[in-house]
Design a protein around this motif. Structure first.
Motif, mmCIF file in Angstrom:
data_model
loop_
_atom_site.group_PDB
_atom_site.id
_atom_site.type_symbol
_atom_site.label_atom_id
_atom_site.label_comp_id
_atom_site.label_asym_id
_atom_site.label_seq_id
_atom_site.Cartn_x
_atom_site.Cartn_y
_atom_site.Cartn_z
ATOM 1 N N HIS A 61 -5.403 3.739 -2.745
ATOM 2 C CA HIS A 61 -5.186 2.658 -1.775
ATOM 3 C C HIS A 61 -3.901 1.906 -2.122
ATOM 4 O O HIS A 61 -3.947 0.780 -2.623
ATOM 5 N N ILE A 63 -1.566 0.587 -0.188
ATOM 6 C CA ILE A 63 -1.139 -0.477 0.722
ATOM 7 C C ILE A 63 -1.916 -1.748 0.383
ATOM 8 O O ILE A 63 -3.145 -1.750 0.360
ATOM 9 N N ARG A 108 -5.393 3.018 2.461
ATOM 10 C CA ARG A 108 -4.761 4.287 2.082
ATOM 11 C C ARG A 108 -3.399 4.462 2.752
ATOM 12 O O ARG A 108 -2.513 5.119 2.220
ATOM 13 N N SER A 109 -3.245 3.880 3.958
ATOM 14 C CA SER A 109 -2.014 4.018 4.738
ATOM 15 C C SER A 109 -1.970 2.871 5.739
ATOM 16 O O SER A 109 -2.950 2.125 5.876
ATOM 17 N N THR A 110 -0.863 2.754 6.457
ATOM 18 C CA THR A 110 -0.805 1.702 7.467
ATOM 19 C C THR A 110 -1.787 1.983 8.604
ATOM 20 O O THR A 110 -2.358 1.052 9.178
ATOM 21 N N ASP A 111 -1.989 3.255 8.937
ATOM 22 C CA ASP A 111 -3.003 3.593 9.945
ATOM 23 C C ASP A 111 -4.389 3.170 9.474
ATOM 24 O O ASP A 111 -5.179 2.620 10.250
ATOM 25 N N HIS A 112 -4.675 3.412 8.210
ATOM 26 C CA HIS A 112 -5.970 3.004 7.654
ATOM 27 C C HIS A 112 -6.087 1.485 7.654
ATOM 28 O O HIS A 112 -7.152 0.937 7.948
#
Length: 154
Positions: A61, A63, A108-112
């Motif tokens: 994680h 981000i 985990r990402s900006t989408d997440h």
């Protein structure tokens, strides 16, 4: 908190796996003194845990975001319960000012992160969010300077 307490805490933070005997040796005091001080500091809530510090980035994680929330009037407890059920929320603080809560969130990402925010907004108790993504950590969490100065503040 006196100077020995401060030295004890700073040494424990620098060497988290240190034993009481080695701690006593480094501080130049008896093992029983160290044990009594650690027990006293734990009972007073100064020492709150002895667990490892775990990196959220190390768990996949990377981000980190700070999410401000505005809560519907009278629905704070409901909002906090909904937030408690979101594992990516690491901390929640009640605040003064135009926002009611500040959440420390990882993803985990900006989408997440967008999915996590949507989950937060799914609670009818949450009216609005305002999100800031941390680009870097300039000063990581630290307590040592405060500890070192705390016995001087008196």
């Amino acid at each position: 908190m006196d100077e020995l307490d401060a030295r004890l805490l700073v040494t424990m933070r620098a060497h988290p796996r240190i034993g009481l005997t080695e701690l006593a040796r480094l501080l130049g005091v008896a093992r029983g003194t160290v044990q009594a001080r650690v027990e006293k500091l734990t009972a007073r809530g100064v020492i709150v845990d002895f667990g490892p510090t775990v990196s959220a980035a190390g768990t996949g994680h990377p981000i980190l975001a700070f999410v401000w929330l505005q809560i519907a009037q009278g629905r704070l407890a409901e909002a906090v319960q909904a937030l408690h059920d979101v594992p990516q929320i690491l901390e929640v603080h009640g605040t003064s000012g135009q926002h009611d809560l500040l959440c420390r969130v990882v993803a985990r990402s900006t989408d997440h992160l967008q999915e996590v925010i949507a989950r937060i907004l799914a609670s009818p108790a949450v009216q609005r969010t305002d999100t800031t993504i941390a680009l870097s950590t300039q000063i990581p969490y630290r307590i040592e300077p405060l500890i070192a100065s705390s016995h001087e503040d008196r």
